[in-house]
Scaffold this active site. Structure first.
Site, PDB file in Angstrom:
ATOM      1  N   LEU A 109       0.855  -1.176   0.000  1.00  0.00           N
ATOM      2  CA  LEU A 109       0.000   0.000   0.000  1.00  0.00           C
ATOM      3  C   LEU A 109       0.895   1.232   0.000  1.00  0.00           C
ATOM      4  O   LEU A 109       1.785   1.356   0.847  1.00  0.00           O
ATOM      5  CB  LEU A 109      -0.919   0.010   1.221  1.00  0.00           C
ATOM      6  N   CYS A 110       0.668   2.127  -0.945  1.00  0.00           N
ATOM      7  CA  CYS A 110       1.432   3.370  -1.033  1.00  0.00           C
ATOM      8  C   CYS A 110       2.933   3.075  -1.130  1.00  0.00           C
ATOM      9  O   CYS A 110       3.370   2.284  -1.964  1.00  0.00           O
ATOM     10  CB  CYS A 110       1.092   4.271   0.146  1.00  0.00           C
ATOM     11  N   THR A 111       3.749   3.665  -0.264  1.00  0.00           N
ATOM     12  CA  THR A 111       5.200   3.499  -0.349  1.00  0.00           C
ATOM     13  C   THR A 111       5.685   2.155   0.182  1.00  0.00           C
ATOM     14  O   THR A 111       6.888   1.884   0.161  1.00  0.00           O
ATOM     15  CB  THR A 111       5.916   4.630   0.406  1.00  0.00           C
ATOM     16  N   GLY A 112       4.779   1.316   0.623  1.00  0.00           N
ATOM     17  CA  GLY A 112       5.169  -0.050   0.969  1.00  0.00           C
ATOM     18  C   GLY A 112       5.779  -0.772  -0.225  1.00  0.00           C
ATOM     19  O   GLY A 112       6.500  -1.762  -0.061  1.00  0.00           O
ATOM     20  N   THR A 129       3.097   3.362  -6.933  1.00  0.00           N
ATOM     21  CA  THR A 129       3.288   3.843  -5.569  1.00  0.00           C
ATOM     22  C   THR A 129       2.715   5.259  -5.535  1.00  0.00           C
ATOM     23  O   THR A 129       2.126   5.713  -6.522  1.00  0.00           O
ATOM     24  CB  THR A 129       4.770   3.816  -5.159  1.00  0.00           C
TER      25      THR A 129
END
Length: 319
Positions: A109-112, A129
């Site tokens: 999720l996102c910057t994961g 991202t």
């Protein structure tokens, strides 16, 4: 895939919102929709409690070794400082690799996504991202096809979402894949969100300002932005700047990083976005004010660049 075990890999200072998305979607039992529902496990390198973003403390009873037993592994957004510095918790990398090798579905999720990228799981794949970090991911991991415009990318056993709330879209997509559209739609209604959001992340990306090189083109750029409703040509721009068309093209590229016509096109779309956000003017009038001619021409170019129609875009930004 059914429901199964969802393991959330948590590290220090991890993004609270993205982590809470996973907890809300998969951790809240919805036995009236599906029995059994998903089993959510909060996993950390140091089991017990983990301090995440904004000083919140999360109960993390499982270690990262529990990722190997999960059906799905979710890596929420990382600490922005870790992303920028490229210092992902090294204990996370072997854990996600082991889980993937055993056959777990990997989700960021996102910057994961930077954790999956550091593990090499995104090499040769299309991924996304948060749009603010897309260029960084592209430069740091050149083997990844980074798409900053979409809400999420489903590449089979590895899935990535765009920035922040796009994690909701991806988690609902996982439910849709596992349990069907009807259950996913019911979960969306209970969360008071759209089951399917139109378009992608592109409609939220800030339009970049042209680079300034102090070469004297500032007055020309200002004049052009004040006359976007006119049918401007390269010849007209060159004449206004007192330059030949060839010299203008060279200096324009040096100053803005693009050609005069592409710059004009981007500025017209930026003006259209501003008018859609801040006025109730009809699309036909907006197309005239930004120099796109007809409403059909504006719809064509706007949809191609932004990913949604002008009216859909307006509904996203106006009450």
């Amino acid at each position: 895939m059914g429901t199964g075990v969802i393991a959330v890999a948590i590290t220090d200072r991890m993004a609270l919102f993205e982590m809470s998305i996973a907890a809300q979607v998969f951790g809240l039992e919805r036995l009236d929709l599906m029995d059994p529902w998903y089993e959510l496990r909060m996993c950390a390198a140091d089991p017990g409690v983990t301090r995440v973003e904004h000083g919140f403390v999360v109960d993390t009873p499982y270690g990262l070794d529990a990722l190997e037993d999960a059906d799905t592994v979710i890596v929420p957004g990382l600490d922005p400082k870790e992303v920028t510095a490229g210092t992902v918790d090294p204990r996370l990398i072997p854990a996600v690799l082991a889980a993937h090798a055993r056959g777990a579905r990997m989700v960021s999720l996102c910057t994961g996504a930077f954790a999956l990228a550091e593990a090499g799981l995104l090499d040769g794949r299309r991924a996304t991202t948060h749009w603010r970090y897309a260029d960084l991911m592209r430069s740091r991991y050149p083997k990844i096809e980074v798409d900053p415009a979409v809400l999420y990318v489903d590449d089979g056993d590895v899935l990535t979402s765009a920035g922040v709330s796009a994690g909701i879209d991806l988690c609902l997509h996982l439910i849709r894949t596992d349990l069907g559209a009807d259950i996913a739609n019911q979960v969306a209604r209970r969360m008071v969100v759209q089951a399917h959001r139109a378009g992608g992340q592109a409609q939220y990306i800030e339009a970049p300002m042209p680079r300034s090189t102090g070469d004297g083109l500032g007055p020309l750029l200002q004049w052009a932005t004040e006359n976007l409703d006119q049918q401007l040509t390269v010849t007209q721009l060159a004449r206004t700047a007192g330059l030949s068309t060839r010299t203008l093209a060279r200096r324009f590229t040096e100053a803005t990083g693009t050609t005069p016509l592409r710059w004009l096109h981007a500025e017209r779309l930026t003006r259209a976005r501003q008018l859609l956000e801040s006025t109730d003017l009809p699309v036909e009038r907006i197309s005239q004010l930004c120099g796109m001619g007809t409403a059909g021409n504006l719809r064509h170019h706007f949809t191609r660049e932004v990913g949604v129609t002008p009216m859909t875009y307006r509904r996203s930004f106006q009450p």
